[in-house]
Design an enzyme around this catalytic site. Structure first.
Site, PDB file in Angstrom:
ATOM      1  N   TRP A  10      25.359  55.676   5.151  1.00 28.49           N
ATOM      2  CA  TRP A  10      25.353  54.755   4.018  1.00 28.49           C
ATOM      3  C   TRP A  10      23.965  54.475   3.456  1.00 28.49           C
ATOM      4  O   TRP A  10      23.843  53.928   2.370  1.00 28.49           O
ATOM      5  CB  TRP A  10      25.967  53.419   4.460  1.00 28.49           C
ATOM      6  CG  TRP A  10      25.408  52.951   5.773  1.00 28.49           C
ATOM      7  CD1 TRP A  10      25.973  53.117   7.005  1.00 28.49           C
ATOM      8  CD2 TRP A  10      24.149  52.295   5.999  1.00 28.49           C
ATOM      9  NE1 TRP A  10      25.149  52.604   7.993  1.00 28.49           N
ATOM     10  CE2 TRP A  10      24.025  52.095   7.402  1.00 28.49           C
ATOM     11  CE3 TRP A  10      23.125  51.857   5.163  1.00 28.49           C
ATOM     12  CZ2 TRP A  10      22.913  51.478   7.968  1.00 28.49           C
ATOM     13  CZ3 TRP A  10      22.007  51.249   5.731  1.00 28.49           C
ATOM     14  CH2 TRP A  10      21.913  51.064   7.119  1.00 28.49           C
ATOM     15  N   ASN A  11      22.886  54.819   4.161  1.00 30.76           N
ATOM     16  CA  ASN A  11      21.565  54.307   3.756  1.00 30.76           C
ATOM     17  C   ASN A  11      21.025  54.958   2.476  1.00 30.76           C
ATOM     18  O   ASN A  11      20.322  54.318   1.699  1.00 30.76           O
ATOM     19  CB  ASN A  11      20.552  54.420   4.898  1.00 30.76           C
ATOM     20  CG  ASN A  11      20.352  55.844   5.371  1.00 30.76           C
ATOM     21  OD1 ASN A  11      21.290  56.637   5.387  1.00 30.76           O
ATOM     22  ND2 ASN A  11      19.153  56.175   5.782  1.00 30.76           N
ATOM     23  N   HIS A  51      32.435  60.220   4.022  1.00 28.97           N
ATOM     24  CA  HIS A  51      31.312  59.306   3.842  1.00 28.97           C
ATOM     25  C   HIS A  51      31.505  58.053   4.697  1.00 28.97           C
ATOM     26  O   HIS A  51      32.591  57.794   5.223  1.00 28.97           O
ATOM     27  CB  HIS A  51      31.182  58.922   2.367  1.00 28.97           C
ATOM     28  CG  HIS A  51      29.759  58.801   1.904  1.00 28.97           C
ATOM     29  ND1 HIS A  51      28.743  58.359   2.732  1.00 28.97           N
ATOM     30  CD2 HIS A  51      29.171  59.049   0.710  1.00 28.97           C
ATOM     31  CE1 HIS A  51      27.608  58.350   2.059  1.00 28.97           C
ATOM     32  NE2 HIS A  51      27.835  58.769   0.832  1.00 28.97           N
ATOM     33  N   ALA A  52      30.416  57.286   4.829  1.00 21.79           N
ATOM     34  CA  ALA A  52      30.493  56.012   5.540  1.00 21.79           C
ATOM     35  C   ALA A  52      31.461  55.087   4.815  1.00 21.79           C
ATOM     36  O   ALA A  52      31.491  55.035   3.586  1.00 21.79           O
ATOM     37  CB  ALA A  52      29.107  55.376   5.621  1.00 21.79           C
ATOM     38  N   SER A  53      32.240  54.343   5.574  1.00 28.44           N
ATOM     39  CA  SER A  53      33.314  53.537   4.989  1.00 28.44           C
ATOM     40  C   SER A  53      32.811  52.452   4.052  1.00 28.44           C
ATOM     41  O   SER A  53      33.536  52.026   3.146  1.00 28.44           O
ATOM     42  CB  SER A  53      34.150  52.907   6.107  1.00 28.44           C
ATOM     43  OG  SER A  53      34.786  53.894   6.880  1.00 28.44           O
ATOM     44  N   SER A  81      23.752  58.677  13.550  1.00 31.72           N
ATOM     45  CA  SER A  81      23.223  58.245  14.840  1.00 31.72           C
ATOM     46  C   SER A  81      23.346  59.333  15.901  1.00 31.72           C
ATOM     47  O   SER A  81      24.103  60.296  15.726  1.00 31.72           O
ATOM     48  CB  SER A  81      23.971  57.004  15.319  1.00 31.72           C
ATOM     49  OG  SER A  81      25.328  57.333  15.605  1.00 31.72           O
ATOM     50  N   GLU A 134      21.064  65.711  11.600  1.00 32.20           N
ATOM     51  CA  GLU A 134      19.868  64.928  11.316  1.00 32.20           C
ATOM     52  C   GLU A 134      20.157  63.531  11.841  1.00 32.20           C
ATOM     53  O   GLU A 134      20.956  62.792  11.278  1.00 32.20           O
ATOM     54  CB  GLU A 134      19.575  64.918   9.805  1.00 32.20           C
ATOM     55  CG  GLU A 134      18.161  64.469   9.472  1.00 32.20           C
ATOM     56  CD  GLU A 134      18.021  62.960   9.394  1.00 32.20           C
ATOM     57  OE1 GLU A 134      17.641  62.376  10.436  1.00 32.20           O
ATOM     58  OE2 GLU A 134      18.297  62.392   8.339  1.00 32.20           O
ATOM     59  N   LEU A 135      19.489  63.172  12.945  1.00 34.74           N
ATOM     60  CA  LEU A 135      19.901  62.005  13.718  1.00 34.74           C
ATOM     61  C   LEU A 135      18.856  60.899  13.780  1.00 34.74           C
ATOM     62  O   LEU A 135      18.767  60.163  14.752  1.00 34.74           O
ATOM     63  CB  LEU A 135      20.285  62.443  15.144  1.00 34.74           C
ATOM     64  CG  LEU A 135      21.329  63.560  15.217  1.00 34.74           C
ATOM     65  CD1 LEU A 135      21.624  63.922  16.653  1.00 34.74           C
ATOM     66  CD2 LEU A 135      22.609  63.150  14.492  1.00 34.74           C
ATOM     67  N   CYS A 177      15.709  57.048   7.894  1.00 36.86           N
ATOM     68  CA  CYS A 177      15.440  57.817   9.112  1.00 36.86           C
ATOM     69  C   CYS A 177      13.983  58.247   9.172  1.00 36.86           C
ATOM     70  O   CYS A 177      13.395  58.314  10.252  1.00 36.86           O
ATOM     71  CB  CYS A 177      16.360  59.026   9.184  1.00 36.86           C
ATOM     72  SG  CYS A 177      16.299  60.091   7.733  1.00 36.86           S
ATOM     73  N   GLU A 237      14.882  53.412  17.735  1.00 37.79           N
ATOM     74  CA  GLU A 237      14.772  53.436  16.278  1.00 37.79           C
ATOM     75  C   GLU A 237      15.106  52.050  15.740  1.00 37.79           C
ATOM     76  O   GLU A 237      16.180  51.522  15.997  1.00 37.79           O
ATOM     77  CB  GLU A 237      15.716  54.467  15.659  1.00 37.79           C
ATOM     78  CG  GLU A 237      15.608  54.514  14.137  1.00 37.79           C
ATOM     79  CD  GLU A 237      16.458  55.598  13.507  1.00 37.79           C
ATOM     80  OE1 GLU A 237      16.070  56.102  12.438  1.00 37.79           O
ATOM     81  OE2 GLU A 237      17.501  55.942  14.088  1.00 37.79           O
TER      82      GLU A 237
END
Length: 450
Positions: A129-130, A154-156, A206, A227-228, A261, A355
């Site tokens: 979502w970011n 996608h993120a909810s 994540s 990509e975490l 990130c 993080e």
């Protein structure tokens, strides 16, 4: 129903009905059939459509940006910049995909031999979502230009943005099924990865999410790119231009309210300039304007969800218990977390080891080059590092000593369509963007003619 809420005021924005198993199957069938014709289209045809997508992004950037801001709290000026960057990546691949995927002639004992780069089919993207537009477009633009088909989970909390992205490709004229948003929860991802029609998966998110997705993809022998996240260091040496370094470090940490990130999350200062740097840095951070994300003057918005703000609060509290000091900020109010500077940080503390996904930065000092390198590499993450010094040869010679996927000298770590993007260690594997990104999801086919 999947519900979108405004993190600034808690109000419901919209809701979308979640896809059933039947809906998913129908969407994948449409995608699979479309691939049979899409893979045969020319680069010229694809390029025209991708340029149309770029034009659509530019034309309606205010509309798309406002949805981003309402859904996840990004300050509106930064949301507009995100949409504009998406147009850039579309234009980049529209102009360069054919060259990036041109046959590579290889001299052998054959009369002719070469490597061709051919599409593989449906690629599933599991996105966060970011950066609800940028994360998707940096996958979708190269994937579609390579002749692949995109499906998005996608993120909810940013499902309206996901719907807008599908709308953009439709408005640009892409044939039905080239790109589809699947409104689903995370529990349905595994079955999609296992579906034979899906050939690969890319995830930004994540470590637990990446591990789960990679495990399923591994069992199915399917390509994955991860990509975490990261815990990037900002390393300031004593000969750096301090004023410029301060400006860059403030932006590196606090843009997108720290929810990035590749944000610089750890400042490492050489002893002799630490006090002066901290004084100037603190002054600038104090002046950052917080407020309504829709206000053009706002630089610090809110975090996307209250649980994220609470997690950040716990990391700061734990570090204070370990001996760190809150130099500035440290107060949470719902989804809002004050811009915060933590000093006296050692590498065993939470704000150094973990993080921190929000407007919190740790400050650690070092004596010399050797200690600086050790501190940077002591992180389990390996996405990027920024080095500030006036001695450019020294910095370039230093760069191979870092484990990270990127080293930026006198600049914040940033993504750029022309440069490969990705990390090492638990920051993930594979690369996005540039020639390397478009070649992740293709069949590198060897052709040998005797």
């Amino acid at each position: 129903m999947i519900v979108s809420r405004n993190p600034y005021n808690g109000k419901e924005i919209a809701s979308i009905k979640e896809y059933s198993k039947k809906d998913i199957d129908e969407a994948l069938e449409v995608a699979d059939k479309r691939f049979q014709s899409w893979k045969k289209t020319s680069f010229n045809e694809r390029s025209k459509l991708m340029m149309a997508a770029a034009a659509e992004l530019k034309k309606n950037k205010q509309e798309y940006a406002e949805t981003i801001t309402l859904e996840m709290g990004k300050p509106i000026t930064q949301a507009i910049a995100e949409v504009e960057k998406c147009a850039w990546v579309c234009e980049y691949y529209a102009e360069n995909a054919e060259q990036h995927l041109a046959k590579e002639i290889i001299k052998t004992d054959a009369s002719k031999s070469y490597t061709s780069f051919e599409p593989i089919g449906i690629v599933l993207a599991v996105m966060p979502w970011n950066y609800p537009f940028w994360q998707v477009f940096r996958f979708a633009a190269p994937a579609l230009m390579a002749g692949n088909i995109g499906v998005l989970k996608h993120a909810s909390n940013v499902m309206q943005s996901a719907e807008n992205i599908q709308k953009i490709f439709q408005r640009a004229g892409f044939p039905k099924g080239c790109f589809q948003n699947l409104p689903i929860g995370s529990k349905k991802v595994e079955d999609i990865i296992r579906d034979k029609r899906v050939k690969a998966v890319t995830l930004t998110g994540s470590k637990p999410a990446g591990s789960a997705v990679a495990s399923v993809a591994g069992e199915e022998i399917k390509k994955s790119v991860l990509e975490l996240g990261g815990s990037n260091a900002l390393v300031v040496f004593k000969d750096a231009n301090i004023n410029k370094a301060v400006d860059t470090c403030v932006q590196a940490r606090f843009q997108n309210t720290g929810q990035s990130c590749i944000a610089g999350k750890r400042i490492l200062l050489q002893d002799s300039i630490a006090e002066k740097f901290l004084e100037l840095f603190t002054k600038q951070v104090r002046e950052l304007k917080s407020g309504d994300p829709l206000d053009k003057e706002t630089y610090i918005g809110v975090l996307a969800r209250e649980d994220l703000a609470k997690d950040l609060e716990k990391q700061v509290s734990k570090s204070v218990e370990q001996g760190a000091k809150v130099h500035l900020g440290g107060i949470r109010n719902g989804t809002y977390y004050e811009p915060t500077i933590i000093t006296g940080v050692t590498k065993d503390m939470a704000v150094f080891k973990e993080e921190t996904f929000g407007p919190v930065i740790s400050v650690t000092t070092f004596k010399d080059e050797e200690e600086a390198v050790e501190l940077v590499n002591s992180s389990d993450f390996g996405l990027g590092v920024s080095v500030f010094t006036e001695d450019l040869k020294f910095a370039e010679d230093l760069s191979p000593k870092f484990d990270d996927g990127a080293v930026f000298i006198n600049e914040l770590v940033k993504s750029d369509p022309r440069l490969p993007f990705g990390g090492t260690k638990i920051s993930g594997y594979g690369r996005e963007l540039s020639i390397h990104g478009i070649r992740e999801f293709v069949n590198r086919k060897t052709v040998y003619i005797k």
